[in-house]
Design a protein around this motif. Structure first.
Motif, PDB file in Angstrom:
ATOM      1  N   SER A  30       0.837  -1.269   0.181  1.00 11.64           N
ATOM      2  CA  SER A  30      -0.033   0.037  -0.140  1.00 11.64           C
ATOM      3  C   SER A  30       0.576   1.282   0.013  1.00 11.64           C
ATOM      4  O   SER A  30       0.045   1.763   0.025  1.00 11.64           O
ATOM      5  N   SER A  31       2.501   1.110   0.248  1.00 13.26           N
ATOM      6  CA  SER A  31       3.073   2.022   0.122  1.00 13.26           C
ATOM      7  C   SER A  31       3.479   2.516  -1.281  1.00 13.26           C
ATOM      8  O   SER A  31       4.319   3.486  -1.524  1.00 13.26           O
ATOM      9  N   TYR A  32       2.669   1.977  -2.336  1.00 15.41           N
ATOM     10  CA  TYR A  32       3.652   2.304  -3.960  1.00 15.41           C
ATOM     11  C   TYR A  32       2.323   2.219  -4.304  1.00 15.41           C
ATOM     12  O   TYR A  32       1.486   1.507  -4.769  1.00 15.41           O
ATOM     13  N   ALA A  33       2.640   3.258  -5.602  1.00 12.41           N
ATOM     14  CA  ALA A  33       2.181   3.512  -6.779  1.00 12.41           C
ATOM     15  C   ALA A  33       1.643   2.958  -7.583  1.00 12.41           C
ATOM     16  O   ALA A  33       3.237   2.574  -7.818  1.00 12.41           O
ATOM     17  N   ALA A  49      -2.424   2.792 -17.951  1.00  8.79           N
ATOM     18  CA  ALA A  49      -3.185   3.168 -16.787  1.00  8.79           C
ATOM     19  C   ALA A  49      -2.379   3.004 -15.910  1.00  8.79           C
ATOM     20  O   ALA A  49      -1.357   2.506 -15.076  1.00  8.79           O
ATOM     21  N   ALA A  50      -2.794   3.972 -14.340  1.00  4.70           N
ATOM     22  CA  ALA A  50      -1.742   4.679 -13.586  1.00  4.70           C
ATOM     23  C   ALA A  50      -3.121   4.275 -12.067  1.00  4.70           C
ATOM     24  O   ALA A  50      -4.053   4.769 -12.261  1.00  4.70           O
ATOM     25  N   ARG A  53      -1.610   5.191  -4.538  1.00  3.80           N
ATOM     26  CA  ARG A  53      -1.489   4.392  -3.164  1.00  3.80           C
ATOM     27  C   ARG A  53      -2.635   3.112  -2.879  1.00  3.80           C
ATOM     28  O   ARG A  53      -2.489   1.743  -2.591  1.00  3.80           O
ATOM     29  N   ILE A  54      -3.698   4.199  -2.317  1.00  8.00           N
ATOM     30  CA  ILE A  54      -4.455   2.952  -1.985  1.00  8.00           C
ATOM     31  C   ILE A  54      -5.795   2.914  -3.250  1.00  8.00           C
ATOM     32  O   ILE A  54      -7.335   2.900  -2.313  1.00  8.00           O
ATOM     33  N   GLY A  55      -5.382   3.220  -4.191  1.00  6.29           N
ATOM     34  CA  GLY A  55      -6.416   3.308  -5.325  1.00  6.29           C
ATOM     35  C   GLY A  55      -7.375   4.462  -5.389  1.00  6.29           C
ATOM     36  O   GLY A  55      -8.690   4.315  -6.110  1.00  6.29           O
ATOM     37  N   VAL A  56      -7.813   5.739  -4.959  1.00  8.73           N
ATOM     38  CA  VAL A  56      -8.589   6.634  -5.062  1.00  8.73           C
ATOM     39  C   VAL A  56      -8.391   6.691  -5.805  1.00  8.73           C
ATOM     40  O   VAL A  56      -9.233   8.143  -6.213  1.00  8.73           O
ATOM     41  N   SER A  57      -7.066   7.325  -7.143  1.00  6.35           N
ATOM     42  CA  SER A  57      -7.030   8.118  -8.193  1.00  6.35           C
ATOM     43  C   SER A  57      -6.416   6.853  -8.857  1.00  6.35           C
ATOM     44  O   SER A  57      -5.657   6.155  -9.008  1.00  6.35           O
ATOM     45  N   THR A  58      -7.385   7.126 -10.124  1.00  8.53           N
ATOM     46  CA  THR A  58      -6.783   6.666 -11.304  1.00  8.53           C
ATOM     47  C   THR A  58      -6.882   7.352 -12.602  1.00  8.53           C
ATOM     48  O   THR A  58      -7.347   8.820 -12.287  1.00  8.53           O
ATOM     49  N   ASP A  59      -6.548   7.299 -13.520  1.00  7.26           N
ATOM     50  CA  ASP A  59      -5.651   7.568 -15.164  1.00  7.26           C
ATOM     51  C   ASP A  59      -5.638   6.698 -15.805  1.00  7.26           C
ATOM     52  O   ASP A  59      -4.742   6.398 -15.876  1.00  7.26           O
ATOM     53  N   TYR A  60      -5.547   6.493 -17.490  1.00  5.10           N
ATOM     54  CA  TYR A  60      -5.743   6.272 -18.117  1.00  5.10           C
ATOM     55  C   TYR A  60      -4.984   6.829 -19.579  1.00  5.10           C
ATOM     56  O   TYR A  60      -5.513   8.560 -19.441  1.00  5.10           O
ATOM     57  N   VAL A 107      -1.272   9.885  -8.868  1.00  6.55           N
ATOM     58  CA  VAL A 107      -0.470   8.901  -9.475  1.00  6.55           C
ATOM     59  C   VAL A 107       0.442   9.276 -10.599  1.00  6.55           C
ATOM     60  O   VAL A 107       1.046  10.883 -10.890  1.00  6.55           O
ATOM     61  N   PHE A 108       1.056   8.270 -10.609  1.00  4.80           N
ATOM     62  CA  PHE A 108       2.409   8.389 -11.269  1.00  4.80           C
ATOM     63  C   PHE A 108       1.824   8.296 -13.203  1.00  4.80           C
ATOM     64  O   PHE A 108       2.057   7.085 -12.910  1.00  4.80           O
ATOM     65  N   LYS A 109       2.919   8.652 -14.480  1.00  2.67           N
ATOM     66  CA  LYS A 109       2.086   8.820 -15.429  1.00  2.67           C
ATOM     67  C   LYS A 109       3.796   8.019 -16.646  1.00  2.67           C
ATOM     68  O   LYS A 109       3.701   8.179 -17.453  1.00  2.67           O
ATOM     69  N   THR A 110       4.742   8.801 -16.266  1.00  2.00           N
ATOM     70  CA  THR A 110       6.372   8.630 -16.559  1.00  2.00           C
ATOM     71  C   THR A 110       7.241   7.244 -16.616  1.00  2.00           C
ATOM     72  O   THR A 110       6.988   7.076 -15.552  1.00  2.00           O
ATOM     73  N   ILE A 111       7.259   7.195 -17.176  1.00  2.00           N
ATOM     74  CA  ILE A 111       8.339   5.522 -17.373  1.00  2.00           C
ATOM     75  C   ILE A 111       9.556   5.267 -16.371  1.00  2.00           C
ATOM     76  O   ILE A 111       9.854   5.269 -14.797  1.00  2.00           O
ATOM     77  N   LEU A 112      10.025   6.973 -16.154  1.00  2.00           N
ATOM     78  CA  LEU A 112      11.182   7.427 -14.835  1.00  2.00           C
ATOM     79  C   LEU A 112      10.473   7.355 -13.802  1.00  2.00           C
ATOM     80  O   LEU A 112      11.327   8.384 -12.472  1.00  2.00           O
ATOM     81  N   ASP A 113       9.507   7.566 -13.278  1.00  2.00           N
ATOM     82  CA  ASP A 113       8.608   7.979 -12.540  1.00  2.00           C
ATOM     83  C   ASP A 113       8.863   6.480 -11.651  1.00  2.00           C
ATOM     84  O   ASP A 113       8.891   6.239 -10.095  1.00  2.00           O
ATOM     85  N   TYR A 114       9.024   5.375 -11.615  1.00  2.00           N
ATOM     86  CA  TYR A 114       9.137   3.786 -11.345  1.00  2.00           C
ATOM     87  C   TYR A 114      10.387   3.553 -10.960  1.00  2.00           C
ATOM     88  O   TYR A 114      11.169   3.226 -12.443  1.00  2.00           O
ATOM     89  N   ALA A 115      10.180   2.387 -10.730  1.00  2.00           N
ATOM     90  CA  ALA A 115      11.512   2.089 -10.043  1.00  2.00           C
ATOM     91  C   ALA A 115      11.793   0.789 -10.455  1.00  2.00           C
ATOM     92  O   ALA A 115      12.529   0.237 -10.360  1.00  2.00           O
ATOM     93  N   TYR A 116      10.452   0.030  -9.909  1.00  2.00           N
ATOM     94  CA  TYR A 116      10.722  -0.875  -9.843  1.00  2.00           C
ATOM     95  C   TYR A 116       9.812  -1.726 -11.515  1.00  2.00           C
ATOM     96  O   TYR A 116       8.691  -1.016 -11.533  1.00  2.00           O
ATOM     97  N   TRP A 117       9.787  -2.850 -11.965  1.00  2.00           N
ATOM     98  CA  TRP A 117       9.071  -3.288 -13.592  1.00  2.00           C
ATOM     99  C   TRP A 117       9.210  -5.224 -12.728  1.00  2.00           C
ATOM    100  O   TRP A 117      10.081  -6.587 -12.948  1.00  2.00           O
ATOM    101  N   GLY A 118       8.045  -5.524 -13.905  1.00  2.00           N
ATOM    102  CA  GLY A 118       8.043  -6.350 -13.909  1.00  2.00           C
ATOM    103  C   GLY A 118       8.801  -7.541 -15.346  1.00  2.00           C
ATOM    104  O   GLY A 118       9.622  -6.434 -16.291  1.00  2.00           O
ATOM    105  N   GLN A 119       8.424  -8.435 -15.336  1.00  2.00           N
ATOM    106  CA  GLN A 119       9.423  -8.934 -16.751  1.00  2.00           C
ATOM    107  C   GLN A 119       8.258  -9.219 -17.908  1.00  2.00           C
ATOM    108  O   GLN A 119       9.088  -9.303 -19.738  1.00  2.00           O
ATOM    109  N   GLY A 120       7.107  -8.169 -18.041  1.00  2.00           N
ATOM    110  CA  GLY A 120       5.996  -7.947 -19.195  1.00  2.00           C
ATOM    111  C   GLY A 120       5.366  -9.370 -19.318  1.00  2.00           C
ATOM    112  O   GLY A 120       5.622 -10.116 -19.136  1.00  2.00           O
TER     113      GLY A 120
END
Length: 127
Positions: A30-33, A49-50, A53-60, A107-120
């Motif tokens: 819950s600490s992660y967007a 889409a983003a 943390r607690i799901g109150v905001s979304t964007d597409y 919500v955060f919408k750019t690649i540089l905002d995210y430090a962790y990624w899955g394999q896809g």
């Protein structure tokens, strides 16, 4: 360290639906967007889409508004992307991203905002 594992991709016909899942291995999910991005062959990775943390905001991104829905279950450390009315242009590898933040409604919408990624996970929509 955060580990993300996406699943749920596959081959679907135009107009079909898929539900992507992203499982996060982290103590305080819950600490992660969270967000979904996608990358088509020969193209750059793009925001889809983003969710905050607690799901109150979304964007597409505009191209998926009204068709895709992002959601999360903090009790299960999961984030989902429900994709309806799929089009061939939705074909891509879909990636889940995580960002630690103290902001509950952002919500955060750019690649540089995210430090962790899955394999896809591959999504292919046939015409």
């Amino acid at each position: 360290q955060v580990q993300l594992v996406e699943s749920g991709g596959g081959l679907v016909q135009t107009g079909g639906s898929l539900r992507l899942s992203c499982a996060a291995s982290v103590r305080t999910f819950s600490s992660y967007a969270m967000a979904w991005f996608r990358q088509a062959p020969g193209k750059e990775r793009e925001f889809v889409a983003a969710i905050s943390r607690i799901g109150v905001s979304t964007d597409y991104v505009d191209s998926v508004k009204g068709r895709f829905t992002i959601s999360r279950d903090n009790a299960k450390n999961m984030v989902y992307l429900q994709m309806n009315s799929l089009k061939p242009e939705d074909t891509a590898v879909y990636y889940c991203g995580a960002r630690n933040t103290v902001r509950t409604g952002t919500v955060f919408k750019t690649i540089l905002d995210y430090a962790y990624w899955g394999q896809g996970t591959q999504v292919t929509v046939s015409s």
